[in-house]
Every structure is written in structure tokens, then in C-alpha cells.
Design a protein around this motif. Structure first.
Motif, PDB file in Angstrom:
ATOM      1  N   UNK A   1      14.818 -51.904   8.256  1.00 45.63           N
ATOM      2  CA  UNK A   1      13.627 -52.545   7.998  1.00 45.63           C
ATOM      3  C   UNK A   1      13.459 -53.447   9.242  1.00 45.63           C
ATOM      4  N   UNK A   2      12.670 -53.218  10.156  1.00 49.42           N
ATOM      5  CA  UNK A   2      12.416 -54.371  11.157  1.00 49.42           C
ATOM      6  C   UNK A   2      10.925 -54.991  10.882  1.00 49.42           C
ATOM      7  N   UNK A   3      10.751 -56.131  10.597  1.00 53.57           N
ATOM      8  CA  UNK A   3       9.482 -56.877  10.464  1.00 53.57           C
ATOM      9  C   UNK A   3       9.148 -57.557  11.645  1.00 53.57           C
ATOM     10  N   UNK A   4       7.980 -57.573  11.794  1.00 51.62           N
ATOM     11  CA  UNK A   4       7.260 -58.189  13.123  1.00 51.62           C
ATOM     12  C   UNK A   4       5.782 -58.400  12.595  1.00 51.62           C
ATOM     13  N   UNK A   5       5.188 -59.526  13.579  1.00 52.25           N
ATOM     14  CA  UNK A   5       3.753 -59.957  13.239  1.00 52.25           C
ATOM     15  C   UNK A   5       2.824 -59.410  14.323  1.00 52.25           C
ATOM     16  N   UNK A   6       1.850 -58.796  14.014  1.00 51.99           N
ATOM     17  CA  UNK A   6       0.679 -58.335  14.773  1.00 51.99           C
ATOM     18  C   UNK A   6      -0.286 -59.345  14.967  1.00 51.99           C
ATOM     19  N   UNK A   7      -0.944 -59.532  16.247  1.00 50.11           N
ATOM     20  CA  UNK A   7      -1.992 -60.383  16.330  1.00 50.11           C
ATOM     21  C   UNK A   7      -3.161 -59.742  16.258  1.00 50.11           C
ATOM     22  N   UNK A   8      -4.306 -60.170  15.443  1.00 49.33           N
ATOM     23  CA  UNK A   8      -5.582 -59.896  15.536  1.00 49.33           C
ATOM     24  C   UNK A   8      -6.576 -60.729  15.801  1.00 49.33           C
ATOM     25  N   UNK A   9      -7.032 -60.165  17.116  1.00 49.37           N
ATOM     26  CA  UNK A   9      -7.757 -61.119  18.232  1.00 49.37           C
ATOM     27  C   UNK A   9      -9.132 -61.573  17.591  1.00 49.37           C
ATOM     28  N   UNK A  10      -9.658 -60.780  16.799  1.00 54.05           N
ATOM     29  CA  UNK A  10     -11.091 -61.062  15.927  1.00 54.05           C
ATOM     30  C   UNK A  10     -11.032 -62.123  15.211  1.00 54.05           C
ATOM     31  N   UNK A  11     -10.061 -62.316  14.409  1.00 59.23           N
ATOM     32  CA  UNK A  11      -9.552 -63.258  13.349  1.00 59.23           C
ATOM     33  C   UNK A  11      -8.711 -64.366  13.789  1.00 59.23           C
ATOM     34  N   UNK A  12      -8.298 -64.315  14.719  1.00 54.05           N
ATOM     35  CA  UNK A  12      -7.279 -65.137  15.565  1.00 54.05           C
ATOM     36  C   UNK A  12      -6.181 -65.642  14.562  1.00 54.05           C
ATOM     37  N   UNK A  13      -5.674 -64.267  13.893  1.00 56.19           N
ATOM     38  CA  UNK A  13      -4.594 -64.600  13.089  1.00 56.19           C
ATOM     39  C   UNK A  13      -3.490 -63.425  12.905  1.00 56.19           C
ATOM     40  N   UNK A  14      -2.482 -63.650  12.599  1.00 57.81           N
ATOM     41  CA  UNK A  14      -1.441 -62.578  12.658  1.00 57.81           C
ATOM     42  C   UNK A  14      -1.338 -61.649  11.268  1.00 57.81           C
ATOM     43  N   UNK A  15      -0.831 -60.450  11.342  1.00 52.34           N
ATOM     44  CA  UNK A  15      -0.497 -59.774  10.077  1.00 52.34           C
ATOM     45  C   UNK A  15       0.882 -59.306  10.036  1.00 52.34           C
ATOM     46  N   UNK A  16       1.441 -59.157   8.780  1.00 56.74           N
ATOM     47  CA  UNK A  16       2.775 -58.621   8.641  1.00 56.74           C
ATOM     48  C   UNK A  16       2.953 -57.167   8.968  1.00 56.74           C
ATOM     49  N   UNK A  17       3.810 -56.772   9.550  1.00 56.08           N
ATOM     50  CA  UNK A  17       3.820 -55.240   9.867  1.00 56.08           C
ATOM     51  C   UNK A  17       5.397 -54.813   9.917  1.00 56.08           C
ATOM     52  N   UNK A  18       6.127 -53.641   9.780  1.00 54.80           N
ATOM     53  CA  UNK A  18       7.177 -53.389   9.450  1.00 54.80           C
ATOM     54  C   UNK A  18       7.332 -51.949  10.145  1.00 54.80           C
ATOM     55  N   UNK A  19       8.484 -51.682  10.567  1.00 52.61           N
ATOM     56  CA  UNK A  19       8.970 -50.177  11.018  1.00 52.61           C
ATOM     57  C   UNK A  19      10.342 -50.177  10.537  1.00 52.61           C
ATOM     58  N   UNK A  20      10.608 -48.756  10.105  1.00 54.94           N
ATOM     59  CA  UNK A  20      11.954 -48.403   9.459  1.00 54.94           C
ATOM     60  C   UNK A  20      12.374 -47.428  10.618  1.00 54.94           C
ATOM     61  N   UNK A  21      14.045 -47.910  10.656  1.00 61.02           N
ATOM     62  CA  UNK A  21      14.693 -47.239  11.672  1.00 61.02           C
ATOM     63  C   UNK A  21      15.872 -46.576  11.195  1.00 61.02           C
ATOM     64  N   UNK A  22      16.476 -45.312  11.534  1.00 57.68           N
ATOM     65  CA  UNK A  22      17.375 -44.654  11.063  1.00 57.68           C
ATOM     66  C   UNK A  22      18.539 -45.123  12.149  1.00 57.68           C
ATOM     67  N   UNK A  23      19.645 -45.248  11.823  1.00 64.26           N
ATOM     68  CA  UNK A  23      20.972 -45.790  12.479  1.00 64.26           C
ATOM     69  C   UNK A  23      22.335 -45.203  12.021  1.00 64.26           C
ATOM     70  N   UNK A  24      23.235 -44.802  12.763  1.00 63.69           N
ATOM     71  CA  UNK A  24      24.532 -44.232  12.372  1.00 63.69           C
ATOM     72  C   UNK A  24      25.259 -45.695  12.055  1.00 63.69           C
TER      73      UNK A  24
END
Length: 165
Positions: free
Chosen positions: A96-119
Motif C-alpha cells: 500500500x502506497x499512501x499519498x496526498x492529493x491537493x484539492x485546489x478549490x478547498x486549498x486542502x489535501x486529501x489522503x489517497x492510496x494505491x495498491x501495488x503487487x510485487x514479487x
């Protein structure tokens, strides 16, 4: 930087239907007179980029053709980090890779994540959920796997610890 390390030949890695061997090692060498004991060569390579080869990869007896240290896989492209989320598959982890995404309208960040498969190579035996791992991009190994684990950092013991989010 390739080298061959001496190791004792053990049949415990022959668990598949096909005979498991390293492509770079010739196993049918004629026996030299006066030599006792059965020892074989082991193909091990340095993946570069400042990552050390684990001692288990050098001294172990496992056979894994998708291992970046002992197999036919090169690490190139992106180097990413994440947290181990699932260990349910054989030789594959979900990160699981967590990152922050910026919302320009509200001048704030939201938390998002992506899952990644790895050997994950058998040289990383003691990986548990929550460990921080570093993965490197490689050629496609299966339908969803395009990364290989190259370093494992153990999770901290205490609960009151600073996290990314």
C-alpha cells in the motif's frame, strides 16, 4: 558484478514438478579425483543502485528465476516504497502506497492510496504485515506484477510512533 559462491547442494528446493536450477550454473561438471563432498556453484549478482545483496541470497539454497539477486531479472525504472498489506499469495506481496492529493478549490489535501503487487524473493523470509519495503521496477513477471522487493525495513515496535499520515 557477478560472482559464484560455493554452497552445499540440498534437494529441499525441488518442490515443483519441473527441475529447479539456476540457468547460469552448469551442474554436470565431471568430478575431480581426490575431492570429497558434493558442493555446487551459486549464481549471485549485485543489482546496483546502492542496494546490498542479502546474505541469504549468497548463502541460501533456494531457486527463484524471478529473484533480482539470483535470477534473470534486472531492476530498472522506478524505485518505490510502501507498506506490506497482504502476504496471501505465493512469492507475491501487496504493498500500500499512501499519498496526498491537493484539492485546489478547498486549498486542502486529501489522503489517497494505491495498491501495488510485487514479487518477493525467498531471501526475505521474515517479512510480516506492516513492514516498510522498497521495490524496484522490472520487466512484467505476471499479469499484475511489475515490481520486485529489493529491501525490507522492519516495522517499529512501539505503537506511539510517527507515521506518514
Amino acid at each position: 558484478c557477478f560472482w559464484y559462491a560455493r554452497s552445499v547442494f540440498v534437494m529441499e528446493h525441488q518442490t515443483e514438478r519441473a527441475y529447479q536450477k539456476q540457468d547460469a550454473v552448469f551442474e554436470n561438471k565431471k568430478r575431480v579425483l581426490g575431492r570429497a563432498g558434493k558442493s555446487g556453484l551459486r549464481f549471485v549478482k549485485n543489482i546496483g543502485l546502492g542496494f546490498k545483496t542479502p546474505t541469504e541470497a549468497k548463502e541460501g539454497t533456494y531457486i527463484d528465476k524471478k529473484c533480482p539477486f539470483t535470477g534473470n531479472v534486472s531492476i530498472r525504472g522506478r524505485i518505490l516504497t510502501g507498506v506490506v498489506k497482504s502476504l496471501k499469495m505465493k512469492h507475491t506481496v501487496i504493498i500500500r502506497r499512501d499519498y496526498l492529493h491537493y484539492i485546489k478549490k478547498y486549498n486542502r489535501f486529501e489522503k489517497r492510496h494505491k495498491n501495488l503487487s510485487a514479487h518477493i524473493s525467498p531471501c526475505f523470509r521474515d517479512v510480516v504485515l506492516g513492514d516498510q519495503v522498497t521495490v524496484g521496477q522490472c520487466r512484467p513477471l505476471s499479469k499484475t506484477v511489475r515490481f520486485n522487493v529489493i529491501r525490507v525495513a522492519k516495522q517499529g515496535g512501539s505503537k506511539k510512533q510517527f507515521k506518514k499520515f
